[in-house]
Scaffold this motif. Structure first.
Motif, PDB file in Angstrom:
ATOM      1  N   LEU A 139       0.108  -2.622  -1.231  1.00  0.00           N
ATOM      2  CA  LEU A 139      -0.351  -1.514  -0.399  1.00  0.00           C
ATOM      3  C   LEU A 139      -1.798  -1.706   0.030  1.00  0.00           C
ATOM      4  CD1 LEU A 139       0.096   1.291   0.818  1.00  0.00           C
ATOM      5  CD2 LEU A 139      -0.477   2.276  -1.402  1.00  0.00           C
ATOM      6  N   GLU A 140      -2.626  -2.163  -0.890  1.00  0.00           N
ATOM      7  CA  GLU A 140      -4.038  -2.392  -0.554  1.00  0.00           C
ATOM      8  C   GLU A 140      -4.174  -3.457   0.535  1.00  0.00           C
ATOM      9  OE1 GLU A 140      -5.700  -3.392  -4.298  1.00  0.00           O
ATOM     10  OE2 GLU A 140      -5.830  -1.304  -5.001  1.00  0.00           O
ATOM     11  N   THR A 141      -3.353  -4.501   0.435  1.00  0.00           N
ATOM     12  CA  THR A 141      -3.386  -5.550   1.458  1.00  0.00           C
ATOM     13  C   THR A 141      -2.812  -5.031   2.773  1.00  0.00           C
ATOM     14  OG1 THR A 141      -3.081  -7.214  -0.261  1.00  0.00           O
ATOM     15  CG2 THR A 141      -2.699  -7.911   2.002  1.00  0.00           C
ATOM     16  N   ALA A 142      -1.737  -4.233   2.692  1.00  0.00           N
ATOM     17  CA  ALA A 142      -1.069  -3.740   3.900  1.00  0.00           C
ATOM     18  C   ALA A 142      -1.965  -2.834   4.727  1.00  0.00           C
ATOM     19  CB  ALA A 142       0.208  -3.000   3.517  1.00  0.00           C
ATOM     20  N   ALA A 192      -4.895  -3.232   5.476  1.00  0.00           N
ATOM     21  CA  ALA A 192      -5.776  -4.044   6.326  1.00  0.00           C
ATOM     22  C   ALA A 192      -5.015  -4.725   7.451  1.00  0.00           C
ATOM     23  CB  ALA A 192      -6.489  -5.100   5.474  1.00  0.00           C
ATOM     24  N   VAL A 193      -3.689  -4.558   7.472  1.00  0.00           N
ATOM     25  CA  VAL A 193      -2.845  -5.250   8.453  1.00  0.00           C
ATOM     26  C   VAL A 193      -2.017  -4.222   9.220  1.00  0.00           C
ATOM     27  CG1 VAL A 193      -1.044  -6.993   8.771  1.00  0.00           C
ATOM     28  CG2 VAL A 193      -2.685  -7.234   6.912  1.00  0.00           C
ATOM     29  N   GLY A 194      -1.995  -4.340  10.534  1.00  0.00           N
ATOM     30  CA  GLY A 194      -1.176  -3.445  11.340  1.00  0.00           C
ATOM     31  C   GLY A 194       0.256  -3.925  11.416  1.00  0.00           C
ATOM     32  N   SER A 195       1.056  -3.647  10.392  1.00  0.00           N
ATOM     33  CA  SER A 195       2.442  -4.108  10.357  1.00  0.00           C
ATOM     34  C   SER A 195       3.354  -2.987   9.895  1.00  0.00           C
ATOM     35  CB  SER A 195       2.574  -5.312   9.409  1.00  0.00           C
ATOM     36  OG  SER A 195       3.939  -5.658   9.229  1.00  0.00           O
ATOM     37  N   GLU A 196       4.095  -2.411  10.836  1.00  0.00           N
ATOM     38  CA  GLU A 196       5.058  -1.369  10.489  1.00  0.00           C
ATOM     39  C   GLU A 196       6.168  -1.929   9.614  1.00  0.00           C
ATOM     40  OE1 GLU A 196       5.150   1.907  10.904  1.00  0.00           O
ATOM     41  OE2 GLU A 196       3.109   1.728  11.668  1.00  0.00           O
ATOM     42  N   ARG A 197       6.446  -3.217   9.754  1.00  0.00           N
ATOM     43  CA  ARG A 197       7.494  -3.839   8.959  1.00  0.00           C
ATOM     44  C   ARG A 197       7.112  -3.811   7.474  1.00  0.00           C
ATOM     45  NH1 ARG A 197       8.933  -9.653   8.280  1.00  0.00           N
ATOM     46  NH2 ARG A 197       6.939 -10.022   9.277  1.00  0.00           N
ATOM     47  N   VAL A 198       5.859  -4.163   7.168  1.00  0.00           N
ATOM     48  CA  VAL A 198       5.398  -4.131   5.777  1.00  0.00           C
ATOM     49  C   VAL A 198       5.383  -2.700   5.258  1.00  0.00           C
ATOM     50  CG1 VAL A 198       3.439  -4.560   4.263  1.00  0.00           C
ATOM     51  CG2 VAL A 198       4.083  -6.265   5.967  1.00  0.00           C
ATOM     52  N   LYS A 199       4.900  -1.766   6.084  1.00  0.00           N
ATOM     53  CA  LYS A 199       4.859  -0.371   5.654  1.00  0.00           C
ATOM     54  C   LYS A 199       6.270   0.153   5.380  1.00  0.00           C
ATOM     55  CE  LYS A 199       0.608   0.655   8.230  1.00  0.00           C
ATOM     56  NZ  LYS A 199       0.041   1.366   9.401  1.00  0.00           N
ATOM     57  N   GLY A 200       7.218  -0.265   6.198  1.00  0.00           N
ATOM     58  CA  GLY A 200       8.605   0.145   5.973  1.00  0.00           C
ATOM     59  C   GLY A 200       9.130  -0.355   4.646  1.00  0.00           C
ATOM     60  N   HIS A 201       8.769  -1.578   4.268  1.00  0.00           N
ATOM     61  CA  HIS A 201       9.198  -2.121   2.977  1.00  0.00           C
ATOM     62  C   HIS A 201       8.591  -1.328   1.822  1.00  0.00           C
ATOM     63  CE1 HIS A 201      11.677  -5.485   4.026  1.00  0.00           C
ATOM     64  NE2 HIS A 201      10.768  -6.014   4.824  1.00  0.00           N
ATOM     65  N   LEU A 202       7.344  -0.928   1.978  1.00  0.00           N
ATOM     66  CA  LEU A 202       6.711  -0.162   0.908  1.00  0.00           C
ATOM     67  C   LEU A 202       7.359   1.216   0.756  1.00  0.00           C
ATOM     68  CD1 LEU A 202       3.011  -1.228   1.513  1.00  0.00           C
ATOM     69  CD2 LEU A 202       4.408  -1.752  -0.489  1.00  0.00           C
ATOM     70  N   ALA A 218       1.353   8.621  -4.891  1.00  0.00           N
ATOM     71  CA  ALA A 218       0.186   9.328  -4.384  1.00  0.00           C
ATOM     72  C   ALA A 218      -0.649   8.419  -3.492  1.00  0.00           C
ATOM     73  CB  ALA A 218      -0.647   9.863  -5.545  1.00  0.00           C
ATOM     74  N   ARG A 219      -0.833   7.181  -3.913  1.00  0.00           N
ATOM     75  CA  ARG A 219      -1.632   6.245  -3.116  1.00  0.00           C
ATOM     76  C   ARG A 219      -0.901   5.879  -1.824  1.00  0.00           C
ATOM     77  NH1 ARG A 219      -4.976   1.967  -6.700  1.00  0.00           N
ATOM     78  NH2 ARG A 219      -5.906   1.747  -4.628  1.00  0.00           N
ATOM     79  N   LEU A 220       0.434   5.761  -1.911  1.00  0.00           N
ATOM     80  CA  LEU A 220       1.201   5.449  -0.710  1.00  0.00           C
ATOM     81  C   LEU A 220       1.085   6.570   0.305  1.00  0.00           C
ATOM     82  CD1 LEU A 220       3.254   3.507   0.678  1.00  0.00           C
ATOM     83  CD2 LEU A 220       5.071   4.883  -0.368  1.00  0.00           C
TER      84      LEU A 220
END
Length: 438
Positions: A395-398, A400-410, A431-433
């Motif tokens: 999540l911390e790495t995500a 910094a990156v504009g990727s809806e694909r990664v956010k969807g996985h999280l 909570a952090r998510l």
């Protein structure tokens, strides 16, 4: 194709009608055919123009049958002369070329096209083209081609580090510019190189839309990349694009399409000098496709083939530049992900963990994506605290990156945490998510 004595397919007025625009956007061919019938294009004529049987057209109009196959969608676009962008396709061969840019023309056309989500390469020229033309001059040279290749390498690097969302306007602008150069270039080496550059830019644009989970637009640009590569008979690059489309199909829950596209990619490359590294990458995409169907036997066979091909790699292989990313850490992590998709967490976890230690730290999106898969396999093995710790790192790495694909996985990981919702580490991660994705 329409015969000369037949009435025009669809009028400009009908094509621009809100009902037709909405029907094309949704690929609601029941509505498209009904509107065509209302305009005097009767089912028998629709059938003839689109190479369909009259009974099938009738079934579509009645709503008892849908048209999903891309080849049929393209036949309908060509038969009824529906511009490609209206159906999420690349520019059709019969469409008029873009209007040459004029120095006094405003850039509003480009902005409007982006707002509507249309492929910008299908929009008439704007001031951007004029500016680029003045900046580079009218003569092509090897230096110009090297500069274009260098910019593509930089785009991919920045896509890995930051995501493609903010890059897309620049990439699309350069794609339009290169397409305009192709029109002006004489036959010869430079023209061939320009087609190759345009194909890569179209694939990159498709990738940025795919990573943003805007699948229709991604498919449009992947199709354009295929057409550009086909124009110069670059079959290995066509295989590369087909593999991208296969991966997208797994995300769209079209596993049978994913398998078919991966098979087509391998056949295309195998018959046209596919190097071991290329064939290894394509085999791994096939493994992903089979894993999405939970077809263990075929997935394991594809994984084994990927490793067999990778072992054959030689420093003397004429690998195309676009496959250089598929190195040993990438092979390992993809092997782990394929096993993870099959639910084989005990095999997947150590592979993904090892690859994360070895891969380039600058590839932030890749690290976030791979950390998600590591967290998933750890959770499957009952390591809740460790999984939440890994997912927090992802999540911390995500962020910094504009990727809806990664956010969807999280978000998917959050759903997987539901049975452990009362545990402190799960509560802390959720909570952090929520805070990060607001």
């Amino acid at each position: 194709m329409p015969q000369s004595n037949e009435p025009p397919a669809l009028s400009v007025e009908l094509l621009s009608h809100p009902e037709m625009l909405a029907a094309c956007r949704a690929r609601d061919f029941s509505k498209v055919f009904a509107l065509a019938k209302r305009a005097g294009i009767y089912p028998s004529l629709i059938a003839r123009r689109c190479d369909l049987t009259p009974s099938r057209v009738g079934e579509v109009i009645s709503g008892s049958r849908q048209l999903r196959d891309m080849a049929i969608v393209e036949r309908v676009a060509d038969g009824l002369r529906i511009p490609g962008h209206m159906l999420g396709l690349a520019r059709r061969a019969w469409e008029a070329p873009p209007t040459p840019a004029h120095p006094t023309r405003q850039a509003t056309g480009l902005l409007a096209a982006q707002a509507l989500g249309e492929p910008v390469s299908a929009v008439p020229g704007t001031d951007l083209d004029s500016i680029l033309a003045v900046a580079t001059g009218s003569k092509l040279s090897p230096a110009t081609l090297r500069a274009l290749h260098s910019s593509i390498e930089d785009y991919w690097r920045r896509d890995d580090e930051h995501g493609g969302e903010v890059l897309r306007p620049a990439v699309v602008g350069q794609l339009r510019f290169v397409v305009s150069l192709i029109k002006d270039a004489a036959q010869g080496t430079h023209r061939h190189s320009l087609y190759a550059i345009a194909a890569e830019l179209a694939r990159l644009t498709g990738w940025t839309y795919f990573d943003a989970r805007q699948y229709s637009q991604a498919r449009t640009y992947f199709t354009e990349a295929l057409q550009l590569a086909k124009a110069i008979d670059d079959r290995q690059f066509m295989a590369n694009v087909l593999s991208c489309m296969s991966l997208q199909a797994t995300y769209e829950d079209r596993p049978s399409d994913a398998v078919a596209l991966s098979a087509a990619a391998q056949d295309t490359a195998r018959d046209h000098g596919g190097t071991p590294r290329v064939m290894s990458m394509l085999s791994m995409r096939e493994a992903f496709a089979h894993a999405s169907m939970n077809n263990r036997t075929s997935a394991h066979a594809a994984i084994a083939e990927s490793h067999r091909q990778f072992e054959r790699i030689s420093t003397e292989d004429p690998d195309p530049p676009w496959v250089a990313y598929f190195d040993e850490p990438k092979l390992i992590v993809d092997t782990g992900i394929a096993h993870g998709r099959l639910g084989e967490a005990d095999i997947a976890e150590p592979l993904i963990s090892d690859a994360l230690r070895r891969e380039d730290s600058r590839n932030q999106r890749g690290r976030a994506f791979h950390s998600f898969w590591l967290a998933t396999t750890q959770l499957q093995r009952g390591k809740v605290d460790q999984a939440c710790h890994t997912a927090t790192a992802a999540l911390e790495t995500a962020t910094a990156v504009g990727s809806e694909r990664v956010k969807g996985h999280l978000r998917d990981f959050q759903y997987q945490l539901a049975p452990y919702g009362g545990q402190p580490t799960a509560v802390a991660f959720e909570a952090r998510l929520r805070a990060a994705l607001l």
